[in-house]
Scaffold this motif. Structure first.
Motif, PDB file in Angstrom:
ATOM      1  N   MET A   1       0.845  -1.190   0.000  1.00 13.02           N
ATOM      2  CA  MET A   1       0.000   0.000   0.000  1.00 13.02           C
ATOM      3  C   MET A   1       0.879   1.238   0.000  1.00 13.02           C
ATOM      4  SD  MET A   1      -3.079  -0.696  -0.114  1.00 13.02           S
ATOM      5  CE  MET A   1      -3.654   0.914   0.370  1.00 13.02           C
ATOM      6  N   HIS A   2       0.360   2.246  -0.588  1.00 19.29           N
ATOM      7  CA  HIS A   2       1.204   3.404  -0.792  1.00 19.29           C
ATOM      8  C   HIS A   2       0.320   4.606  -0.985  1.00 19.29           C
ATOM      9  CE1 HIS A   2       4.278   5.823  -2.633  1.00 19.29           C
ATOM     10  NE2 HIS A   2       3.674   5.797  -3.769  1.00 19.29           N
ATOM     11  N   LYS A   3       0.649   5.452  -1.857  1.00 24.53           N
ATOM     12  CA  LYS A   3      -0.082   6.697  -1.974  1.00 24.53           C
ATOM     13  C   LYS A   3      -1.156   6.604  -3.046  1.00 24.53           C
ATOM     14  CE  LYS A   3       2.140  10.056  -3.595  1.00 24.53           C
ATOM     15  NZ  LYS A   3       3.180  11.067  -3.765  1.00 24.53           N
TER      16      LYS A   3
ATOM     17  N   TYR B   1      -1.261   4.347 -10.375  1.00 28.01           N
ATOM     18  CA  TYR B   1      -1.288   5.464  -9.425  1.00 28.01           C
ATOM     19  C   TYR B   1      -0.369   5.265  -8.222  1.00 28.01           C
ATOM     20  CZ  TYR B   1      -4.638   2.862  -6.454  1.00 28.01           C
ATOM     21  OH  TYR B   1      -5.246   1.937  -5.654  1.00 28.01           O
ATOM     22  N   GLN B   2      -0.083   3.997  -7.873  1.00 27.95           N
ATOM     23  CA  GLN B   2       0.816   3.776  -6.736  1.00 27.95           C
ATOM     24  C   GLN B   2       2.296   3.730  -7.150  1.00 27.95           C
ATOM     25  OE1 GLN B   2      -0.276   1.548  -3.302  1.00 27.95           O
ATOM     26  NE2 GLN B   2      -2.035   0.640  -4.329  1.00 27.95           N
ATOM     27  N   LYS B   3       2.550   3.804  -8.466  1.00 26.52           N
ATOM     28  CA  LYS B   3       3.924   3.926  -8.986  1.00 26.52           C
ATOM     29  C   LYS B   3       4.838   2.817  -8.464  1.00 26.52           C
ATOM     30  CE  LYS B   3       3.100   8.829  -8.427  1.00 26.52           C
ATOM     31  NZ  LYS B   3       3.447   9.990  -7.616  1.00 26.52           N
ATOM     32  N   ASN B   4       4.360   1.591  -8.581  1.00 31.39           N
ATOM     33  CA  ASN B   4       5.131   0.459  -8.047  1.00 31.39           C
ATOM     34  C   ASN B   4       6.423   0.205  -8.810  1.00 31.39           C
ATOM     35  OD1 ASN B   4       2.404  -0.017  -6.864  1.00 31.39           O
ATOM     36  ND2 ASN B   4       3.458  -1.835  -6.072  1.00 31.39           N
ATOM     37  N   TYR B   5       7.411  -0.279  -8.075  1.00 30.51           N
ATOM     38  CA  TYR B   5       8.654  -0.779  -8.650  1.00 30.51           C
ATOM     39  C   TYR B   5       8.918  -2.175  -8.099  1.00 30.51           C
ATOM     40  CZ  TYR B   5      10.224   3.251 -11.266  1.00 30.51           C
ATOM     41  OH  TYR B   5      10.340   4.227 -12.216  1.00 30.51           O
TER      42      TYR B   5
ATOM     43  N   SER C   1       7.364  -8.879  -1.358  1.00 31.71           N
ATOM     44  CA  SER C   1       7.888  -8.185  -0.174  1.00 31.71           C
ATOM     45  C   SER C   1       6.891  -8.261   0.981  1.00 31.71           C
ATOM     46  CB  SER C   1       8.201  -6.723  -0.511  1.00 31.71           C
ATOM     47  OG  SER C   1       7.026  -6.025  -0.873  1.00 31.71           O
ATOM     48  N   HIS C   2       5.613  -8.372   0.645  1.00 31.44           N
ATOM     49  CA  HIS C   2       4.537  -8.582   1.622  1.00 31.44           C
ATOM     50  C   HIS C   2       3.272  -8.880   0.840  1.00 31.44           C
ATOM     51  CE1 HIS C   2       4.270  -4.380   0.493  1.00 31.44           C
ATOM     52  NE2 HIS C   2       3.099  -4.249   1.082  1.00 31.44           N
ATOM     53  N   LEU C   3       2.203  -9.204   1.547  1.00 28.14           N
ATOM     54  CA  LEU C   3       1.015  -9.727   0.874  1.00 28.14           C
ATOM     55  C   LEU C   3      -0.065  -8.667   0.635  1.00 28.14           C
ATOM     56  CD1 LEU C   3       0.826 -13.205   2.670  1.00 28.14           C
ATOM     57  CD2 LEU C   3       1.564 -12.736   0.315  1.00 28.14           C
TER      58      LEU C   3
ATOM     59  N   PHE D   1      -2.062  -6.307  -2.215  1.00 31.49           N
ATOM     60  CA  PHE D   1      -2.450  -6.537  -3.607  1.00 31.49           C
ATOM     61  C   PHE D   1      -1.533  -5.869  -4.626  1.00 31.49           C
ATOM     62  CE2 PHE D   1      -4.182  -2.431  -4.931  1.00 31.49           C
ATOM     63  CZ  PHE D   1      -4.388  -1.788  -3.713  1.00 31.49           C
ATOM     64  N   ASP D   2      -0.999  -4.705  -4.269  1.00 28.22           N
ATOM     65  CA  ASP D   2      -0.212  -3.971  -5.271  1.00 28.22           C
ATOM     66  C   ASP D   2       1.165  -4.602  -5.497  1.00 28.22           C
ATOM     67  OD1 ASP D   2       0.092  -2.895  -2.558  1.00 28.22           O
ATOM     68  OD2 ASP D   2       1.452  -1.427  -3.434  1.00 28.22           O
ATOM     69  N   HIS D   3       1.476  -5.660  -4.732  1.00 30.37           N
ATOM     70  CA  HIS D   3       2.735  -6.386  -4.924  1.00 30.37           C
ATOM     71  C   HIS D   3       2.489  -7.795  -5.451  1.00 30.37           C
ATOM     72  CE1 HIS D   3       5.040  -3.259  -2.716  1.00 30.37           C
ATOM     73  NE2 HIS D   3       3.814  -2.992  -2.329  1.00 30.37           N
ATOM     74  N   LEU D   4       1.202  -8.117  -5.641  1.00 32.38           N
ATOM     75  CA  LEU D   4       0.823  -9.486  -6.011  1.00 32.38           C
ATOM     76  C   LEU D   4       0.099  -9.556  -7.357  1.00 32.38           C
ATOM     77  CD1 LEU D   4      -0.604 -10.613  -2.526  1.00 32.38           C
ATOM     78  CD2 LEU D   4       1.692 -11.013  -3.442  1.00 32.38           C
TER      79      LEU D   4
ATOM     80  N   GLY E   1      11.382  -3.016  -0.426  1.00 31.07           N
ATOM     81  CA  GLY E   1       9.933  -3.203  -0.495  1.00 31.07           C
ATOM     82  C   GLY E   1       9.196  -1.978   0.003  1.00 31.07           C
ATOM     83  N   ASP E   2       8.182  -2.185   0.852  1.00 33.41           N
ATOM     84  CA  ASP E   2       7.442  -1.052   1.423  1.00 33.41           C
ATOM     85  C   ASP E   2       7.953  -0.671   2.816  1.00 33.41           C
ATOM     86  OD1 ASP E   2       5.917  -0.810  -0.820  1.00 33.41           O
ATOM     87  OD2 ASP E   2       3.991  -1.242   0.137  1.00 33.41           O
ATOM     88  N   HIS E   3       9.090  -1.234   3.209  1.00 29.24           N
ATOM     89  CA  HIS E   3       9.702  -0.848   4.486  1.00 29.24           C
ATOM     90  C   HIS E   3      10.133   0.622   4.425  1.00 29.24           C
ATOM     91  CE1 HIS E   3      12.111  -0.830   8.045  1.00 29.24           C
ATOM     92  NE2 HIS E   3      13.262  -0.964   7.438  1.00 29.24           N
TER      93      HIS E   3
ATOM     94  N   ALA F   1       9.839   0.225  -3.083  1.00 31.85           N
ATOM     95  CA  ALA F   1       8.844  -0.365  -3.984  1.00 31.85           C
ATOM     96  C   ALA F   1       7.859   0.647  -4.572  1.00 31.85           C
ATOM     97  CB  ALA F   1       8.073  -1.464  -3.259  1.00 31.85           C
ATOM     98  N   HIS F   2       7.974   1.933  -4.182  1.00 31.75           N
ATOM     99  CA  HIS F   2       7.099   2.954  -4.774  1.00 31.75           C
ATOM    100  C   HIS F   2       7.909   4.209  -5.042  1.00 31.75           C
ATOM    101  CE1 HIS F   2       3.312   0.807  -3.949  1.00 31.75           C
ATOM    102  NE2 HIS F   2       3.877   0.439  -2.819  1.00 31.75           N
ATOM    103  N   ALA F   3       7.665   4.813  -6.203  1.00 31.46           N
ATOM    104  CA  ALA F   3       8.401   6.016  -6.581  1.00 31.46           C
ATOM    105  C   ALA F   3       7.876   7.239  -5.830  1.00 31.46           C
ATOM    106  CB  ALA F   3       8.287   6.250  -8.086  1.00 31.46           C
TER     107      ALA F   3
HETATM  108 ZN   LIG Z   1       2.921  -1.173  -1.709  1.00 32.73          ZN
END
Ligand SMILES: [Zn+2]
Length: 302
Positions: A1-3, A53-57, A97-99, A101-104, A195-197, A231-233
């Motif tokens: 989860m992110h922005k 929108y969450q700009k995942n990497y 990195s964790h469970l 949705f935006d990483h799965l 990850g999202d740490h 994991a997010h820009a």
């Molecule tokens: Zn995330």
């Protein structure tokens, strides 16, 4: 989860990605590609989703024997492994990195899935060996997304090393965003995939006490020379979310103050997803969100 800010419409990846060797995967419609590859080293690639929108990497590690994806992206429609196959034909595994949705999103495209071995993740394993993660854990309703059941090829304990052949990464447990959050540390090359740490944008704190402890532990692993990738820009979705030791220390210092009740936050909401929260600015585009309630009424945290 992110922005939860919609990414800017991008005009040209070729120009915006100049600092990195970019292999834009053009779609048949000629629209901007779902995935953009940034080659970071001979063995490490960042795969960004600048339209999302969450700009995942997500990150691809390529050893002499095996390749490992750290996160599978948010996109369920486009196959991230087809992007990987343009880079390597080594046997490929995925470690989320964790469970969330935006990483799965691309999980179903992987034949081999690794997972951190801890009570929190083991509870999702059924008698048929399939893992079924409940929606309140992966939070997919936010994007109308369902994570399918999956089998795990290898459980990896915290501090266990994954050997890809000439390339080793150690799994580090870093709870705080979620209980199961993990990072990967390559000691030889001094690289942390976080990850999202930590990433250079809005960090969602799920548990402040855990988050502070994890940040303290991370600061003992990394140093001023460590290359740190999240994991997010930040505001620019075309920029690989690289961070410095000083950034992590600033996040840690702010998190300590928040946890002690000595930081001043501001009320923050987002019409799409966040009904209410407290926002604490750290530096640059980095901030910490606490007391998060989603627009569907659910409270975030553990
Ligand atoms: Zn995330």
């Amino acid at each position: 989860m992110h922005k939860f800010v919609k990414a800017l419409t991008l005009y040209s990846f070729t120009i915006l990605c100049v600092p990195f060797a970019t292999q834009a995967q053009e779609t048949s419609t000629g629209q901007t590609p779902a995935f953009v590859v940034h080659k970071l080293t001979d063995f490490l690639y960042a795969i960004g989703e600048p339209n999302y929108y969450q700009k995942n990497y997500s990150y691809l590690l390529v050893g002499t024997d095996r390749a490992l994806m750290f996160d599978s992206g948010a996109n369920q429609k486009e196959d991230i492994t087809s992007v990987v196959r343009n880079i390597t034909d080594k046997p490929l595994s995925l470690l989320p990195s964790h469970l969330h949705f935006d990483h799965l999103g691309g999980l179903h495209n992987f034949q081999s899935i690794y997972l951190v071995d801890m009570p929190f993740t083991r509870q999702f394993k059924g008698k048929d060996d399939f893992y079924r993660v409940p929606e309140p854990v992966y939070l997919g309703n936010i994007d109308h997304m369902v994570v399918p059941p999956f089998k795990v090829a290898r459980l990896i304990k915290p501090d266990e090393t994954i050997d890809l052949g000439g390339l080793k990464v150690r799994l580090i447990s870093v709870p705080g965003h979620t209980q199961d959050e993990v990072a990967l540390f390559d000691e030889t090359h001094n690289i942390l995939l976080a990850g999202d740490h930590v990433y250079p944008s809005w960090l969602l704190a799920g548990n402040l006490k855990d988050y502070v402890a994890s940040l303290d532990a991370t600061l003992k692993v990394i140093n001023e020379q460590t290359a740190i990738y999240g994991a997010h820009a930040d505001e620019d979705p075309t920029r690989v979310p690289a961070m410095t030791y000083a950034d992590v220390r600033a996040i840690r210092d702010k998190m300590v103050l928040i946890h002690a009740g000595r930081a001043k936050g501001e009320a923050f909401s987002d019409p799409e997803l966040i009904k209410s929260s407290e926002l604490y600015k750290v530096e640059k585009d980095i901030s910490i969100l606490t007391n998060i309630q989603f627009t569907d009424g659910r409270v975030y945290g553990y």
